[in-house]
Write a protein that holds these residues in place. Sequence first.
Motif, PDB file in Angstrom:
ATOM      1  N   SER A   4      16.412  11.944 -63.619  1.00  0.00           N
ATOM      2  CA  SER A   4      16.545  11.818 -65.067  1.00  0.00           C
ATOM      3  C   SER A   4      15.616  12.763 -65.807  1.00  0.00           C
ATOM      4  O   SER A   4      15.916  13.219 -66.906  1.00  0.00           O
ATOM      5  CB  SER A   4      16.279  10.370 -65.483  1.00  0.00           C
ATOM      6  OG  SER A   4      14.974   9.975 -65.071  1.00  0.00           O
ATOM      7  N   SER A   5      14.462  13.063 -65.198  1.00  0.00           N
ATOM      8  CA  SER A   5      13.530  13.985 -65.844  1.00  0.00           C
ATOM      9  C   SER A   5      14.077  15.402 -65.914  1.00  0.00           C
ATOM     10  O   SER A   5      13.579  16.227 -66.661  1.00  0.00           O
ATOM     11  CB  SER A   5      12.193  13.988 -65.087  1.00  0.00           C
ATOM     12  OG  SER A   5      12.385  14.450 -63.757  1.00  0.00           O
ATOM     13  N   SER A   6      15.108  15.676 -65.116  1.00  0.00           N
ATOM     14  CA  SER A   6      15.715  17.017 -65.114  1.00  0.00           C
ATOM     15  C   SER A   6      17.004  17.057 -65.914  1.00  0.00           C
ATOM     16  O   SER A   6      17.750  18.027 -65.843  1.00  0.00           O
ATOM     17  CB  SER A   6      16.000  17.447 -63.666  1.00  0.00           C
ATOM     18  OG  SER A   6      14.823  17.438 -62.899  1.00  0.00           O
ATOM     19  N   SER A   7      17.280  15.991 -66.693  1.00  0.00           N
ATOM     20  CA  SER A   7      18.576  15.889 -67.367  1.00  0.00           C
ATOM     21  C   SER A   7      18.826  17.049 -68.322  1.00  0.00           C
ATOM     22  O   SER A   7      19.965  17.463 -68.504  1.00  0.00           O
ATOM     23  CB  SER A   7      18.680  14.559 -68.117  1.00  0.00           C
ATOM     24  OG  SER A   7      17.633  14.446 -69.072  1.00  0.00           O
ATOM     25  N   ARG A   8      17.761  17.588 -68.924  1.00  0.00           N
ATOM     26  CA  ARG A   8      17.982  18.688 -69.869  1.00  0.00           C
ATOM     27  C   ARG A   8      18.400  19.960 -69.161  1.00  0.00           C
ATOM     28  O   ARG A   8      18.842  20.913 -69.804  1.00  0.00           O
ATOM     29  CB  ARG A   8      16.734  18.924 -70.716  1.00  0.00           C
ATOM     30  CG  ARG A   8      15.557  19.566 -70.001  1.00  0.00           C
ATOM     31  CD  ARG A   8      14.347  19.608 -70.911  1.00  0.00           C
ATOM     32  NE  ARG A   8      13.204  20.289 -70.311  1.00  0.00           N
ATOM     33  CZ  ARG A   8      12.947  21.578 -70.461  1.00  0.00           C
ATOM     34  NH1 ARG A   8      13.788  22.328 -71.148  1.00  0.00           N
ATOM     35  NH2 ARG A   8      11.889  22.126 -69.911  1.00  0.00           N
ATOM     36  N   TYR A   9      18.256  20.010 -67.839  1.00  0.00           N
ATOM     37  CA  TYR A   9      18.692  21.165 -67.067  1.00  0.00           C
ATOM     38  C   TYR A   9      20.129  21.010 -66.569  1.00  0.00           C
ATOM     39  O   TYR A   9      20.672  21.941 -66.000  1.00  0.00           O
ATOM     40  CB  TYR A   9      17.756  21.377 -65.871  1.00  0.00           C
ATOM     41  CG  TYR A   9      16.353  21.806 -66.253  1.00  0.00           C
ATOM     42  CD1 TYR A   9      16.047  23.143 -66.432  1.00  0.00           C
ATOM     43  CD2 TYR A   9      15.347  20.862 -66.432  1.00  0.00           C
ATOM     44  CE1 TYR A   9      14.757  23.542 -66.777  1.00  0.00           C
ATOM     45  CE2 TYR A   9      14.055  21.257 -66.779  1.00  0.00           C
ATOM     46  CZ  TYR A   9      13.770  22.586 -66.954  1.00  0.00           C
ATOM     47  OH  TYR A   9      12.505  22.983 -67.295  1.00  0.00           O
ATOM     48  N   GLN A  10      20.701  19.826 -66.749  1.00  0.00           N
ATOM     49  CA  GLN A  10      22.036  19.570 -66.221  1.00  0.00           C
ATOM     50  C   GLN A  10      23.110  20.225 -67.080  1.00  0.00           C
ATOM     51  O   GLN A  10      22.972  20.329 -68.297  1.00  0.00           O
ATOM     52  CB  GLN A  10      22.297  18.067 -66.141  1.00  0.00           C
ATOM     53  CG  GLN A  10      21.448  17.333 -65.117  1.00  0.00           C
ATOM     54  CD  GLN A  10      21.829  15.869 -65.022  1.00  0.00           C
ATOM     55  OE1 GLN A  10      22.946  15.493 -65.337  1.00  0.00           O
ATOM     56  NE2 GLN A  10      20.893  15.046 -64.588  1.00  0.00           N
ATOM     57  N   THR A  13      28.150  16.507 -66.700  1.00  0.00           N
ATOM     58  CA  THR A  13      27.888  15.090 -66.946  1.00  0.00           C
ATOM     59  C   THR A  13      28.155  14.315 -65.661  1.00  0.00           C
ATOM     60  O   THR A  13      28.775  14.834 -64.720  1.00  0.00           O
ATOM     61  CB  THR A  13      28.785  14.549 -68.067  1.00  0.00           C
ATOM     62  OG1 THR A  13      30.156  14.592 -67.623  1.00  0.00           O
ATOM     63  CG2 THR A  13      28.627  15.379 -69.340  1.00  0.00           C
ATOM     64  N   GLU A  43      24.153  22.556 -59.914  1.00  0.00           N
ATOM     65  CA  GLU A  43      23.513  22.588 -61.232  1.00  0.00           C
ATOM     66  C   GLU A  43      22.618  23.817 -61.362  1.00  0.00           C
ATOM     67  O   GLU A  43      22.518  24.416 -62.435  1.00  0.00           O
ATOM     68  CB  GLU A  43      22.689  21.316 -61.454  1.00  0.00           C
ATOM     69  CG  GLU A  43      23.501  20.047 -61.617  1.00  0.00           C
ATOM     70  CD  GLU A  43      24.109  19.877 -62.997  1.00  0.00           C
ATOM     71  OE1 GLU A  43      24.042  20.829 -63.800  1.00  0.00           O
ATOM     72  OE2 GLU A  43      24.654  18.805 -63.273  1.00  0.00           O
ATOM     73  N   TYR A  47      23.088  26.522 -64.182  1.00  0.00           N
ATOM     74  CA  TYR A  47      21.936  26.767 -65.058  1.00  0.00           C
ATOM     75  C   TYR A  47      21.602  28.258 -65.116  1.00  0.00           C
ATOM     76  O   TYR A  47      21.295  28.798 -66.188  1.00  0.00           O
ATOM     77  CB  TYR A  47      20.726  25.979 -64.545  1.00  0.00           C
ATOM     78  CG  TYR A  47      19.472  26.181 -65.355  1.00  0.00           C
ATOM     79  CD1 TYR A  47      19.277  25.487 -66.554  1.00  0.00           C
ATOM     80  CD2 TYR A  47      18.478  27.064 -64.933  1.00  0.00           C
ATOM     81  CE1 TYR A  47      18.115  25.674 -67.302  1.00  0.00           C
ATOM     82  CE2 TYR A  47      17.319  27.250 -65.681  1.00  0.00           C
ATOM     83  CZ  TYR A  47      17.142  26.555 -66.859  1.00  0.00           C
ATOM     84  OH  TYR A  47      16.003  26.754 -67.603  1.00  0.00           O
ATOM     85  N   THR A  51      21.867  30.309 -68.700  1.00  0.00           N
ATOM     86  CA  THR A  51      20.694  30.917 -69.320  1.00  0.00           C
ATOM     87  C   THR A  51      20.619  32.424 -69.129  1.00  0.00           C
ATOM     88  O   THR A  51      19.939  33.114 -69.896  1.00  0.00           O
ATOM     89  CB  THR A  51      19.415  30.294 -68.740  1.00  0.00           C
ATOM     90  OG1 THR A  51      19.385  30.511 -67.319  1.00  0.00           O
ATOM     91  CG2 THR A  51      19.361  28.802 -69.023  1.00  0.00           C
ATOM     92  N   HIS A  62      12.855  21.857 -60.247  1.00  0.00           N
ATOM     93  CA  HIS A  62      14.047  21.093 -60.607  1.00  0.00           C
ATOM     94  C   HIS A  62      15.221  21.347 -59.661  1.00  0.00           C
ATOM     95  O   HIS A  62      16.056  20.466 -59.451  1.00  0.00           O
ATOM     96  CB  HIS A  62      14.484  21.429 -62.037  1.00  0.00           C
ATOM     97  CG  HIS A  62      13.484  21.055 -63.071  1.00  0.00           C
ATOM     98  ND1 HIS A  62      13.204  19.757 -63.418  1.00  0.00           N
ATOM     99  CD2 HIS A  62      12.668  21.827 -63.829  1.00  0.00           C
ATOM    100  CE1 HIS A  62      12.263  19.728 -64.356  1.00  0.00           C
ATOM    101  NE2 HIS A  62      11.929  20.977 -64.626  1.00  0.00           N
TER     102      HIS A  62
END
Length: 305
Positions: A4-10, A13, A43, A47, A51, A62
């Motif tokens: 969950s701490s890496s959710s912003r890298y996902q 969904t 992912e 990613y 980016t 991550h």
Amino acid sequence: MVTSSSSRYQVFTDAQWARIEPLLPSNEGRRGHPFGDHRRVVEAIAYRYRTGIPWRDVPREHFGPWQTAWKRHRRYAADGTWDRILAQLLAEADAAGDVDWNVSVDATITRAHQHATNTTRPDQDTGATSNYRSPGTRAGEPAGHGIGRSRGGLTTKIHAAVDGHGRPLAAVITGGQRNDGAMLGAVLADIHVPRLGPGRPRTRPDSVIADKAYSAGTYRRELRARGIKTVIPEKSDEAAARQRRGSRGGRPRTYDKTAYRGRNVVERHFNLAKQWRGLATRYDKLAITYRAAVVLAACLIWSAI
């Protein structure tokens, strides 16, 4: 799994991943080191293209070692994994009646970064990188790696076909100097939607909507021979040449102007795809790895349906 701490890298969904994961290669019957966490690696690939960062800069904390993500991406590009996944997603969407077969075709230019161009290649790319339809086959890398010299310098061109909602059905990579219309046959040949039940895959749109770059008689005859409705305006110089010939020039070419207004969906698709910076600028040396990322982005779109 991605924490969950890496959710912003996902990028995917949980619902999208639930559709993608069963379609990825498994470790069953595989020799050598088994595949690790599929989601973390996929992912990482997404990613990197979202980016546009170098592979070496993919956050290790991550996604793990960047080499793992690169090797997996290279493997999936070579064996056609993403093409097979896209074909399955398209088959499911078509069975549910979610594919609009009024197809728009166009192409977009992307600049090739200097990291993508330090390879040996001829002055002009004449090949095309298309899909991989049969499991176990490997598509050949085009001689020019899908890079050519156009007015913008060293560039790559993505030729795409999208359904009536702007969702991608096919993608072909060529050098940037390649004529849009000349690649129409290759783009249409890339449309391949299997049936979930019996029957041959669907490969023929109901209509093709395209701009004047596709208006030559050769392309129109190609569509007519396949029974595909043509929604393409006529160039002014073609109309003038026809009028000069009088009765020998044939009838004026007409098209459905209302249907043509829907052509903007392909432009919107390119705008969406280029939100991934690794697609807006090409950093890949190999055309097959660049195209694999284009198809991965298409899988992301169709898995959300």
